[in-house]
Design a protein around this motif. Structure first.
Motif, mmCIF file in Angstrom:
data_model
loop_
_atom_site.group_PDB
_atom_site.id
_atom_site.type_symbol
_atom_site.label_atom_id
_atom_site.label_comp_id
_atom_site.label_asym_id
_atom_site.label_seq_id
_atom_site.Cartn_x
_atom_site.Cartn_y
_atom_site.Cartn_z
ATOM 1 N N TRP A 197 0.858 -1.192 0.000
ATOM 2 C CA TRP A 197 0.000 0.000 0.000
ATOM 3 C C TRP A 197 0.884 1.229 0.000
ATOM 4 C CZ3 TRP A 197 -0.893 3.984 3.683
ATOM 5 C CH2 TRP A 197 -2.005 4.793 3.396
ATOM 6 N N HIS A 198 0.536 2.210 -0.826
ATOM 7 C CA HIS A 198 1.378 3.414 -0.874
ATOM 8 C C HIS A 198 0.593 4.715 -1.009
ATOM 9 C CE1 HIS A 198 0.817 3.694 -5.262
ATOM 10 N NE2 HIS A 198 0.947 2.373 -5.270
ATOM 11 N N ASP A 199 -0.743 4.643 -1.147
ATOM 12 C CA ASP A 199 -1.574 5.841 -1.168
ATOM 13 C C ASP A 199 -1.149 6.828 -2.256
ATOM 14 O OD1 ASP A 199 -3.709 7.394 -0.282
ATOM 15 O OD2 ASP A 199 -2.508 8.445 1.212
ATOM 16 N N PHE A 200 -0.778 6.286 -3.410
ATOM 17 C CA PHE A 200 -0.355 7.066 -4.579
ATOM 18 C C PHE A 200 0.929 7.866 -4.335
ATOM 19 C CE2 PHE A 200 -4.917 6.663 -5.888
ATOM 20 C CZ PHE A 200 -4.669 5.930 -7.037
ATOM 21 N N THR A 201 1.733 7.428 -3.371
ATOM 22 C CA THR A 201 3.045 8.053 -3.187
ATOM 23 C C THR A 201 4.117 7.338 -4.002
ATOM 24 O OG1 THR A 201 3.674 6.661 -1.301
ATOM 25 C CG2 THR A 201 2.418 8.676 -0.821
ATOM 26 N N GLY A 202 3.851 6.061 -4.350
ATOM 27 C CA GLY A 202 4.859 5.254 -5.013
ATOM 28 C C GLY A 202 5.854 4.623 -4.062
ATOM 29 N N ALA A 203 5.640 4.788 -2.763
ATOM 30 C CA ALA A 203 6.548 4.192 -1.780
ATOM 31 C C ALA A 203 6.543 2.674 -1.915
ATOM 32 C CB ALA A 203 6.135 4.589 -0.370
ATOM 33 N N GLU A 204 7.716 2.069 -1.732
ATOM 34 C CA GLU A 204 7.848 0.619 -1.837
ATOM 35 C C GLU A 204 8.089 -0.038 -0.485
ATOM 36 O OE1 GLU A 204 10.776 -0.296 -4.790
ATOM 37 O OE2 GLU A 204 9.792 0.925 -6.338
ATOM 38 N N ASP A 205 8.075 0.770 0.578
ATOM 39 C CA ASP A 205 8.381 0.238 1.913
ATOM 40 C C ASP A 205 7.297 0.558 2.930
ATOM 41 O OD1 ASP A 205 8.782 2.947 2.007
ATOM 42 O OD2 ASP A 205 10.761 2.866 2.944
ATOM 43 N N ASP A 206 6.081 0.868 2.441
ATOM 44 C CA ASP A 206 4.975 1.124 3.357
ATOM 45 C C ASP A 206 4.369 -0.213 3.799
ATOM 46 O OD1 ASP A 206 2.944 2.510 4.782
ATOM 47 O OD2 ASP A 206 3.031 4.143 3.314
ATOM 48 N N ASP A 207 3.188 -0.182 4.391
ATOM 49 C CA ASP A 207 2.600 -1.397 4.967
ATOM 50 C C ASP A 207 2.288 -2.450 3.915
ATOM 51 O OD1 ASP A 207 2.656 -0.378 7.522
ATOM 52 O OD2 ASP A 207 0.584 0.336 7.480
ATOM 53 N N ARG A 208 2.493 -3.703 4.274
ATOM 54 C CA ARG A 208 2.043 -4.836 3.462
ATOM 55 C C ARG A 208 0.671 -5.249 3.976
ATOM 56 N NH1 ARG A 208 4.602 -9.465 1.927
ATOM 57 N NH2 ARG A 208 6.331 -8.142 1.305
ATOM 58 N N ILE A 209 -0.362 -4.897 3.231
ATOM 59 C CA ILE A 209 -1.722 -5.285 3.631
ATOM 60 C C ILE A 209 -2.388 -6.181 2.585
ATOM 61 C CG2 ILE A 209 -2.018 -3.265 5.101
ATOM 62 C CD1 ILE A 209 -3.730 -2.005 2.915
ATOM 63 N N ASP A 210 -1.684 -6.424 1.474
ATOM 64 C CA ASP A 210 -2.191 -7.313 0.426
ATOM 65 C C ASP A 210 -1.400 -8.607 0.492
ATOM 66 O OD1 ASP A 210 -3.924 -5.287 -1.371
ATOM 67 O OD2 ASP A 210 -2.117 -4.281 -0.636
ATOM 68 N N HIS A 211 -2.110 -9.738 0.496
ATOM 69 C CA HIS A 211 -1.458 -10.994 0.844
ATOM 70 C C HIS A 211 -1.893 -12.150 -0.055
ATOM 71 C CE1 HIS A 211 -0.111 -9.177 4.649
ATOM 72 N NE2 HIS A 211 -1.328 -8.651 4.716
#
Length: 248
Positions: A197-211
């Motif tokens: 999940w990155h909320d349209f920031t493009g971050a690759e180190d945010d929360d893993r909520i998809d599994h």
């Protein structure tokens, strides 16, 4: 016997996302799905207009799942796409994550919204059947998230090999994920693969909520979070997650 499975929250088309609104990024979303090269893809937050577009862009795929509001076409869908090839849909059904899972639109526990799981039985060309459950847990209700895991675990109990796909709105160390692993499922994507999940920031180190989780018997050939930006465009506010799984 091998299956490549993926999960992807494509972000609903009604959200006021400005430069990241669905009409702007829908081609990127399709390209991201194609890049996964998956036999089966579980999508979340699919509204009717998005479903129509996906059916147009993937005309040879089997696409199953109903709307969470009425059990037909209204509201978000958690659809399952099955690529033409070795696997075919044998049957499918949608259940609500509530105390009354057969009632369309039912809301469970402290959930903010109706939530669903699309259960699909896939038959391989050699006659083997496996199960795929694609789901989207509530974003707010902690009790609902935990109870949803308990429901999923109960629904897939038995000898059939199952793959659970979805946006669980919960991290790997959370109570809902622990409930699934305690029931015998295994989370196949390593933590070091990055966030989803990155909320349209493009971050690759945010929360893993998809599994992606599997029952016993599956071997993991590879698993990853896809951080692809087709044409430089973010395909969603989530990154897709994909795994190649093998079964004897």
């Amino acid at each position: 016997m091998r299956i490549r499975a993926a999960t992807f929250n494509i972000r609903n088309s009604s959200a006021p996302d400005g430069d990241n609104a669905w009409p702007v990024r829908r081609d990127a979303a399709v390209a991201a799905i194609e890049h996964l090269d998956a036999d089966v893809v579980g999508l979340q937050e699919v509204l009717p207009d998005q479903l129509e577009y996906l059916r147009w862009r993937f005309p040879r795929y089997e696409i199953v799942g109903v709307g969470r509001d009425d059990g037909m076409s209204a509201g978000e869908h958690s659809v399952v796409l099955v690529r033409p090839g070795d696997w075919k849909v044998e049957k499918h059904e949608t259940r609500w994550l509530s105390d009354d899972p057969g009632t369309p639109g039912s809301v469970g526990w402290d959930a903010d919204l109706p939530r669903i799981a699309t259960l699909v039985w896939l038959r391989h060309r050699n006659g083997t059947t496996v199960g795929v459950a694609n789901t989207h847990y509530d974003h707010a209700g902690e009790v609902a998230q935990l109870q949803s895991s308990r429901l999923i675990a109960r629904w897939i109990a038995g000898a059939l090999p199952w793959i659970v796909l979805g946006d669980l709105n919960a991290t790997p160390d959370s109570a809902p994920l622990k409930a699934l692993t305690a029931a015998g499922l295994r989370n196949v994507v390593p933590v070091e693969a990055g966030g989803s999940w990155h909320d349209f920031t493009g971050a690759e180190d945010d929360d893993r909520i998809d599994h992606i989780l599997v029952t016993g018997g599956w071997r993991v050939a590879d698993a990853a979070v896809s951080h692809l930006r087709p044409g430089g465009r973010l395909p969603s506010d989530h990154w897709p997650v994909v795994a190649t799984l093998e079964l004897d």
